[in-house]
Design an enzyme around this catalytic site. Structure first.
Site, PDB file in Angstrom:
ATOM      1  N   ASN A 152       0.803  -1.223   0.000  1.00 30.27           N
ATOM      2  CA  ASN A 152       0.000   0.000   0.000  1.00 30.27           C
ATOM      3  C   ASN A 152       0.834   1.271   0.000  1.00 30.27           C
ATOM      4  OD1 ASN A 152       0.291  -1.491   2.579  1.00 30.27           O
ATOM      5  ND2 ASN A 152      -0.350   0.429   3.482  1.00 30.27           N
ATOM      6  N   GLN A 180      -4.859  -3.994  -1.934  1.00 28.03           N
ATOM      7  CA  GLN A 180      -4.404  -2.999  -2.912  1.00 28.03           C
ATOM      8  C   GLN A 180      -4.409  -3.534  -4.335  1.00 28.03           C
ATOM      9  OE1 GLN A 180      -3.598   0.276  -2.615  1.00 28.03           O
ATOM     10  NE2 GLN A 180      -4.019   0.329  -0.427  1.00 28.03           N
ATOM     11  N   SER A 200     -11.167  -5.499  -0.068  1.00 32.04           N
ATOM     12  CA  SER A 200     -11.950  -4.463   0.609  1.00 32.04           C
ATOM     13  C   SER A 200     -12.638  -3.579  -0.417  1.00 32.04           C
ATOM     14  CB  SER A 200     -11.016  -3.630   1.489  1.00 32.04           C
ATOM     15  OG  SER A 200     -11.729  -2.559   2.058  1.00 32.04           O
ATOM     16  N   ALA A 201     -13.884  -3.161  -0.117  1.00 34.86           N
ATOM     17  CA  ALA A 201     -14.679  -2.410  -1.098  1.00 34.86           C
ATOM     18  C   ALA A 201     -14.213  -0.969  -1.289  1.00 34.86           C
ATOM     19  CB  ALA A 201     -16.154  -2.412  -0.683  1.00 34.86           C
ATOM     20  N   HIS A 202     -13.796  -0.317  -0.188  1.00 38.75           N
ATOM     21  CA  HIS A 202     -13.567   1.135  -0.303  1.00 38.75           C
ATOM     22  C   HIS A 202     -12.272   1.485  -1.035  1.00 38.75           C
ATOM     23  CE1 HIS A 202     -10.551   2.219   2.946  1.00 38.75           C
ATOM     24  NE2 HIS A 202     -10.861   1.003   3.330  1.00 38.75           N
ATOM     25  N   THR A 238     -25.881  -9.874  11.122  1.00 39.17           N
ATOM     26  CA  THR A 238     -26.737  -9.515   9.986  1.00 39.17           C
ATOM     27  C   THR A 238     -25.886  -8.815   8.939  1.00 39.17           C
ATOM     28  OG1 THR A 238     -28.641  -9.328  11.443  1.00 39.17           O
ATOM     29  CG2 THR A 238     -28.801  -8.228   9.300  1.00 39.17           C
ATOM     30  N   CYS A 326      -1.639   5.152   8.146  1.00 39.31           N
ATOM     31  CA  CYS A 326      -1.580   4.601   9.494  1.00 39.31           C
ATOM     32  C   CYS A 326      -0.392   5.143  10.259  1.00 39.31           C
ATOM     33  CB  CYS A 326      -1.483   3.084   9.447  1.00 39.31           C
ATOM     34  SG  CYS A 326      -2.599   2.369   8.281  1.00 39.31           S
TER      35      CYS A 326
HETATM   36  C1  LIG Z   1      -6.573  -0.532   3.271  1.00 35.59           C
HETATM   37  C2  LIG Z   1      -5.810  -1.782   3.491  1.00 35.59           C
HETATM   38  C3  LIG Z   1      -6.208  -2.716   4.459  1.00 35.59           C
HETATM   39  C4  LIG Z   1      -7.364  -2.468   5.399  1.00 35.59           C
HETATM   40  O1  LIG Z   1      -8.587  -2.494   4.745  1.00 35.59           O
HETATM   41  P1  LIG Z   1      -9.856  -1.768   5.427  1.00 35.59           P
HETATM   42  O2  LIG Z   1     -10.994  -2.136   4.550  1.00 35.59           O
HETATM   43  O3  LIG Z   1      -9.550  -0.295   5.410  1.00 35.59           O
HETATM   44  O4  LIG Z   1      -9.985  -2.309   6.805  1.00 35.59           O
HETATM   45  C5  LIG Z   1      -5.484  -3.877   4.578  1.00 35.59           C
HETATM   46  N1  LIG Z   1      -4.431  -4.116   3.790  1.00 35.59           N
HETATM   47  C6  LIG Z   1      -4.018  -3.248   2.838  1.00 35.59           C
HETATM   48  C7  LIG Z   1      -2.870  -3.593   1.981  1.00 35.59           C
HETATM   49  C8  LIG Z   1      -4.693  -2.051   2.664  1.00 35.59           C
HETATM   50  O5  LIG Z   1      -4.279  -1.189   1.748  1.00 35.59           O
END
Ligand SMILES: *Cc1c(COP(=O)(O)O)cnc(C)c1O
Length: 393
Positions: A152, A180, A200-202, A238, A326
């Site tokens: 990341n 990523q 992860s969705a976001h 849920t 972070c």
């Molecule tokens: C953003 C990220 C995460 C954490 O994901 P979240 O959905 O924000 O909890 C874990 N690993 C990597 C490599 C990321 O970039």
């Protein structure tokens, strides 16, 4: 200053309007609980099943191998602790790397406190693991290897398929944090041979607070979240139906447009990198020059502080990051930049600009215009820079 340009897609992405539109009905008209035995429930269940199918398809996985979670962090925690606890009769040794996301690193550290033993592999100056190191680290009691697909902070892409092959030959479970990589690279769980994979969705233009863990059929893991019978009795609670539906739509869109997305981002990334390295002296690109995420630029500028650089950039409307979201806010330099061998000062003078689907060529030109004079001005305030400059003349 009204101009605001976003260069922090690795931290999170804006949701696409198509994703939001797909989610909307599930907040009110289609609000039913998928576990309920009536029409409302069935509608929720349809949204849930369809999103699972879409995500499975993007990974070449089976739908019943996709488990929804509250994000990449939960997926990483579940993958690692789940395998560790379920296989501790076989051994207590885990192998990972020094450059993992904290969701992986801190989970491994927590397991060490519980009596597990963890090997943290070194990486080279590009952030790449060495496959011989991996082979040599394997012991009779190794039960899990967890190596991130792409980093990341510096964008380096690991030889995941080769690492998973090594694990498979030894009968060791293999997990990859692909948060990523997902939506940026083609990921085929069968071709890769991974047993677990976190997404992860976001990070892919979907909503925050929703993710998934791919678990290959037959992989021995333990359930961490207890309660109802959701997710085939393996992850209770849920389901976040609107979020999951949005995740499915975002995943589908990411893989429909993958080639064009990558071509555009690689062009912009390489232009930005080249121009900044050419225009500004005492700089270095962090991460691998070619085996890197299409939208990742990470550059160290000697003699300046990343935080002052970020503030100056923010004043001209450029939103970047000093390495990792972070670590910013703390004084410790990024563990990733330390692992690739940077000294403290150089690590502190690093800037991460991550590009995405809404980045334009004008945005890139704007950074190329604004950044060099800012670096110059900040360096004028550095006694060290004056000394080096004087010495070189
Ligand atoms: C953003 C990220 C995460 C954490 O994901 P979240 O959905 O924000 O909890 C874990 N690993 C990597 C490599 C990321 O970039």
């Amino acid at each position: 200053m009204s101009k605001q340009i976003y260069f922090d897609y690795a931290a999170t992405t804006p949701m696409k309007k198509e994703v939001l539109e797909e989610m909307m009905p599930y907040f009110n008209t289609e609000f039913g609980n998928p576990s309920s035995v009536h029409g409302f429930g069935r509608h929720g269940k349809t949204g849930l099943d369809s999103a699972r199918d879409k995500i499975a398809k993007t990974l070449n996985a089976k739908s019943d191998e996709i488990f929804f979670t509250a994000g990449g962090t939960e997926s990483d925690n579940w993958a690692i602790k789940g395998v560790a606890y379920a296989n501790k009769n076989k051994g207590n040794h885990i192998i990972t790397t020094k450059i993992e996301h904290h969701a992986v690193l801190y989970t491994c550290q927590a397991l060490e406190k519980e009596g597990f033993e963890v090997t943290y592999l070194d990486v080279d100056e590009y952030g790449m693991i060495n496959l011989d190191d991996l082979k040599n680290a394997i012991k009779d009691n190794t039960i899990l290897i967890t190596i991130m697909y792409a980093n990341n902070e510096i964008g380096t892409i690991q030889p995941t398929k080769e690492a998973a092959t090594i694990a498979k030959e030894k009968g060791i479970i293999f997990h990859t944090d692909a948060v990523q990589a997902y939506g940026n690279l083609t990921l085929d769980v069968n071709d890769l041979g991974v047993d677990l994979l976190s997404i992860s969705a976001h990070k892919i233009y979907g909503p925050k607070g929703v993710g998934a863990l791919y678990i290959r059929k037959g992989t021995k893991t333990k359930q961490l979240i207890l309660g109802g019978a959701q997710e085939k009795r393996r992850r209770a609670g849920t389901e976040n139906i609107p979020g999951i539906v949005g995740f499915g739509k975002a995943a589908e869109m990411a893989y429909e447009n993958l080639e064009a997305h990558n071509k555009k981002l690689i062009n912009l990334r390489d232009k930005l990198t080249k121009e900044l390295l050419e225009k500004i002296s005492y700089t270095r690109l962090n991460g691998h020059p070619t085996k890197r995420l299409p939208g990742n630029v990470n550059i160290s500028f000697n003699f300046i502080e990343g935080e002052s650089l970020l503030l100056s950039l923010d004043m001209v409307g450029i939103a970047g990051s000093s390495g990792s979201a972070c670590t910013s806010g703390s004084l410790d330099p990024s563990h990733v930049l330390m692992a690739i061998g940077l000294d403290h000062e150089t690590a502190h003078g690093s800037l991460r600009l991550t590009l995405g689907d809404f980045t334009t060529e004008e945005d890139i030109d704007y950074v190329i215009e604004k950044l060099p004079p800012i670096v110059d001005r900040l360096r004028q305030m550095s006694p060290l820079y004056e000394k080096v400059k004087g010495g070189n003349k």
